[in-house]
Motif scaffolding. Sequence first.
Motif, PDB file in Angstrom:
ATOM      1  N   GLN A  41       0.997  -1.064  -0.063  1.00 46.01           N
ATOM      2  CA  GLN A  41       0.049   0.033   0.033  1.00 46.01           C
ATOM      3  C   GLN A  41       0.888   1.261   0.159  1.00 46.01           C
ATOM      4  OE1 GLN A  41      -2.657  -0.956   3.431  1.00 46.01           O
ATOM      5  NE2 GLN A  41      -4.157  -0.209   1.937  1.00 46.01           N
ATOM      6  N   TYR A  42       0.554   2.362  -0.767  1.00 48.21           N
ATOM      7  CA  TYR A  42       1.167   3.546  -0.983  1.00 48.21           C
ATOM      8  C   TYR A  42       0.348   4.719  -0.979  1.00 48.21           C
ATOM      9  CZ  TYR A  42      -0.164   3.804  -5.793  1.00 48.21           C
ATOM     10  OH  TYR A  42      -0.999   3.859  -6.920  1.00 48.21           O
ATOM     11  N   VAL A  43       1.143   5.945  -0.663  1.00 45.37           N
ATOM     12  CA  VAL A  43       0.295   7.147  -0.634  1.00 45.37           C
ATOM     13  C   VAL A  43       1.292   7.836  -1.379  1.00 45.37           C
ATOM     14  CG1 VAL A  43      -0.488   9.316   0.586  1.00 45.37           C
ATOM     15  CG2 VAL A  43      -0.618   7.141   1.450  1.00 45.37           C
ATOM     16  N   ALA A  44       0.904   8.412  -2.628  1.00 45.00           N
ATOM     17  CA  ALA A  44       1.779   9.695  -3.375  1.00 45.00           C
ATOM     18  C   ALA A  44       1.143  10.979  -3.272  1.00 45.00           C
ATOM     19  CB  ALA A  44       1.668   9.120  -4.908  1.00 45.00           C
ATOM     20  N   ALA A  45       2.118  11.617  -3.009  1.00 47.90           N
ATOM     21  CA  ALA A  45       1.543  13.347  -2.766  1.00 47.90           C
ATOM     22  C   ALA A  45       2.534  14.119  -3.210  1.00 47.90           C
ATOM     23  CB  ALA A  45       1.573  13.391  -1.134  1.00 47.90           C
ATOM     24  N   LYS A  51       7.540  15.918  -5.368  1.00 51.13           N
ATOM     25  CA  LYS A  51       6.492  14.611  -5.692  1.00 51.13           C
ATOM     26  C   LYS A  51       7.323  13.752  -4.882  1.00 51.13           C
ATOM     27  CE  LYS A  51       3.682  16.316  -8.352  1.00 51.13           C
ATOM     28  NZ  LYS A  51       2.292  16.447  -8.038  1.00 51.13           N
ATOM     29  N   VAL A  52       6.357  12.945  -3.818  1.00 47.80           N
ATOM     30  CA  VAL A  52       6.862  11.879  -3.048  1.00 47.80           C
ATOM     31  C   VAL A  52       5.883  10.840  -3.062  1.00 47.80           C
ATOM     32  CG1 VAL A  52       8.371  13.619  -1.739  1.00 47.80           C
ATOM     33  CG2 VAL A  52       5.976  13.000  -0.978  1.00 47.80           C
ATOM     34  N   PHE A  53       6.222   9.676  -2.517  1.00 48.77           N
ATOM     35  CA  PHE A  53       5.267   8.585  -1.861  1.00 48.77           C
ATOM     36  C   PHE A  53       6.082   7.558  -0.779  1.00 48.77           C
ATOM     37  CE2 PHE A  53       7.969   6.491  -5.075  1.00 48.77           C
ATOM     38  CZ  PHE A  53       8.133   4.901  -4.561  1.00 48.77           C
ATOM     39  N   ALA A  54       5.085   7.188   0.177  1.00 54.46           N
ATOM     40  CA  ALA A  54       5.443   6.325   1.135  1.00 54.46           C
ATOM     41  C   ALA A  54       4.638   4.947   0.643  1.00 54.46           C
ATOM     42  CB  ALA A  54       4.842   6.791   2.606  1.00 54.46           C
ATOM     43  N   ILE A  55       5.379   4.119   1.103  1.00 57.42           N
ATOM     44  CA  ILE A  55       5.005   2.613   0.749  1.00 57.42           C
ATOM     45  C   ILE A  55       5.421   1.753   1.863  1.00 57.42           C
ATOM     46  CG2 ILE A  55       7.182   2.197  -0.593  1.00 57.42           C
ATOM     47  CD1 ILE A  55       5.024   0.588  -2.706  1.00 57.42           C
ATOM     48  N   ARG A  56       4.489   0.525   1.879  1.00 56.07           N
ATOM     49  CA  ARG A  56       4.806  -0.370   3.042  1.00 56.07           C
ATOM     50  C   ARG A  56       5.373  -1.493   2.165  1.00 56.07           C
ATOM     51  NH1 ARG A  56       4.836  -0.120   8.564  1.00 56.07           N
ATOM     52  NH2 ARG A  56       2.851   1.025   8.400  1.00 56.07           N
ATOM     53  N   GLY A  57       6.757  -1.730   2.518  1.00 55.85           N
ATOM     54  CA  GLY A  57       7.201  -2.847   1.592  1.00 55.85           C
ATOM     55  C   GLY A  57       6.695  -4.419   2.083  1.00 55.85           C
ATOM     56  N   ARG A  58       7.162  -5.480   1.317  1.00 59.87           N
ATOM     57  CA  ARG A  58       6.764  -6.668   1.603  1.00 59.87           C
ATOM     58  C   ARG A  58       7.367  -7.141   2.791  1.00 59.87           C
ATOM     59  NH1 ARG A  58       7.943  -9.845  -4.269  1.00 59.87           N
ATOM     60  NH2 ARG A  58       7.274  -7.695  -5.630  1.00 59.87           N
ATOM     61  N   ASP A  59       8.589  -6.446   3.302  1.00 57.37           N
ATOM     62  CA  ASP A  59       9.072  -7.013   4.378  1.00 57.37           C
ATOM     63  C   ASP A  59       8.424  -6.238   5.802  1.00 57.37           C
ATOM     64  OD1 ASP A  59       9.833  -4.231   4.054  1.00 57.37           O
ATOM     65  OD2 ASP A  59      11.991  -4.701   4.112  1.00 57.37           O
ATOM     66  N   LEU A  77       4.251   7.439  -9.702  1.00 55.37           N
ATOM     67  CA  LEU A  77       3.059   7.049  -9.185  1.00 55.37           C
ATOM     68  C   LEU A  77       2.137   8.384  -9.306  1.00 55.37           C
ATOM     69  CD1 LEU A  77       4.011   4.863  -6.216  1.00 55.37           C
ATOM     70  CD2 LEU A  77       3.075   3.940  -8.167  1.00 55.37           C
ATOM     71  N   GLU A  78       1.037   8.254  -9.600  1.00 57.01           N
ATOM     72  CA  GLU A  78      -0.154   9.260  -9.787  1.00 57.01           C
ATOM     73  C   GLU A  78      -0.398   9.562  -8.081  1.00 57.01           C
ATOM     74  OE1 GLU A  78      -1.305  11.284 -12.144  1.00 57.01           O
ATOM     75  OE2 GLU A  78       0.552  10.090 -13.071  1.00 57.01           O
ATOM     76  N   ASP A  79      -0.847  10.871  -7.834  1.00 55.75           N
ATOM     77  CA  ASP A  79      -0.815  11.492  -6.701  1.00 55.75           C
ATOM     78  C   ASP A  79      -2.127  10.574  -5.959  1.00 55.75           C
ATOM     79  OD1 ASP A  79       0.995  13.153  -6.653  1.00 55.75           O
ATOM     80  OD2 ASP A  79      -0.151  14.910  -6.685  1.00 55.75           O
ATOM     81  N   GLY A  80      -2.353  10.183  -4.839  1.00 56.01           N
ATOM     82  CA  GLY A  80      -3.335   9.490  -4.175  1.00 56.01           C
ATOM     83  C   GLY A  80      -2.986   8.136  -3.528  1.00 56.01           C
ATOM     84  N   THR A  81      -3.982   7.305  -3.459  1.00 55.81           N
ATOM     85  CA  THR A  81      -3.445   6.029  -2.686  1.00 55.81           C
ATOM     86  C   THR A  81      -3.406   4.786  -3.644  1.00 55.81           C
ATOM     87  OG1 THR A  81      -5.739   5.424  -1.935  1.00 55.81           O
ATOM     88  CG2 THR A  81      -4.301   6.739  -0.494  1.00 55.81           C
ATOM     89  N   VAL A 165     -12.622   7.748   7.358  1.00 61.35           N
ATOM     90  CA  VAL A 165     -14.093   7.251   6.592  1.00 61.35           C
ATOM     91  C   VAL A 165     -13.985   7.910   5.059  1.00 61.35           C
ATOM     92  CG1 VAL A 165     -16.501   7.707   6.456  1.00 61.35           C
ATOM     93  CG2 VAL A 165     -15.195   7.000   8.661  1.00 61.35           C
ATOM     94  N   ARG A 166     -13.288   9.327   5.032  1.00 63.35           N
ATOM     95  CA  ARG A 166     -13.472   9.859   3.800  1.00 63.35           C
ATOM     96  C   ARG A 166     -12.358  11.001   3.733  1.00 63.35           C
ATOM     97  NH1 ARG A 166     -19.130  13.081   2.591  1.00 63.35           N
ATOM     98  NH2 ARG A 166     -18.202  14.575   1.030  1.00 63.35           N
ATOM     99  N   SER A 167     -12.049  11.479   2.460  1.00 63.50           N
ATOM    100  CA  SER A 167     -11.112  12.377   2.325  1.00 63.50           C
ATOM    101  C   SER A 167     -11.876  13.366   1.271  1.00 63.50           C
ATOM    102  CB  SER A 167      -9.624  11.802   1.684  1.00 63.50           C
ATOM    103  OG  SER A 167      -9.934  10.989   0.541  1.00 63.50           O
TER     104      SER A 167
END
Length: 334
Positions: A41-45, A51-59, A77-81, A165-167
Amino acid sequence: MLNLDPRLYVDPAVFGRERDTIFATAWQMLGPAAQVAGRGQYVAADLAGIKVFAIRGRDGVLRAFRNVCRHRGAKLLEDGTGRCATIRCPYHQWVFADDGRLLNAPWFGEEPGFRPEDWPLEEIHAAEWRGLLFVAVDPREDLLAQLGALVEELADEPIETYQAVRSETVSFDANWKIYTDNFVEGYHIPGIHPKFFAAIDFEAFETTAHKGFVRMTAPPREGLFYRGKWLWMWPNWTLSLFAGGMNTSRINPVAPARTEQLYHFYFADLSPERDESRSDTIARNLAVVREDYEICAATHRNYEAGNYRAGPLSPRHEQGVHYFQERVRESLGR
């Protein structure tokens, strides 16, 4: 106390310096950490154009990177999740692992000395705090140091138990500092938010500045959905409490005269029978927020036209404005 020089709000060169000295060096709140709870799962912002993104690795490790291909600078990655197993550049199809390693440079050809291990994604900093996700490109201090007195301020609030719940993303034509000046004071409430004004004891409205944040409080009257406490944190995020939940927002500069706010709404009770109540709370939150945009845009136009010289700040109501502006001056070396 005088308001900031209006030229600092409209000069494109200042906007560029702010990107380097504020947004690249301070932790940025990207909303709920639940967005990156699962592997892949990632968030690109966007952070003022960075432009940056955070991601949870397989590890299971949370990492963050510049959202830029090492080949020719395309956005990955396009902005968003979202969720992905690998990160593939849409331009020339270079493929990166979720830990940043370059896995494949297809059709690249033979280049003497080219080694994939020399071209990983550029890693930046990522952290979680109380259920919220933060990233920083080149932080001047660690996250807890930046949060300062906010840690104690929210110690008794169960914010990590609320679920997003919502963004919503809303935007307007004014400099980000004009909107921030507006957010960190209640002085404008009687003129701009008449319904909100009627729902609080405005004579008891109080604004105080603390290390890392500004607190605004007012005793609510019957019918107010807010709990009577609003917080702004350096350099550009907010947290407002209401019955059974809260919202957060990130005030993100898009251009010298364009700003977006990225909102998340969190609730304790997610039961279906509360759907209508939750939607009503979100709608009322956004209605109050949107009431500020017209006056911010008109103020920006006056600054842009050279039609305003810096005026005085209220010692009662504009302590938060002074605190924010002093932090900006310090960051810009003014």
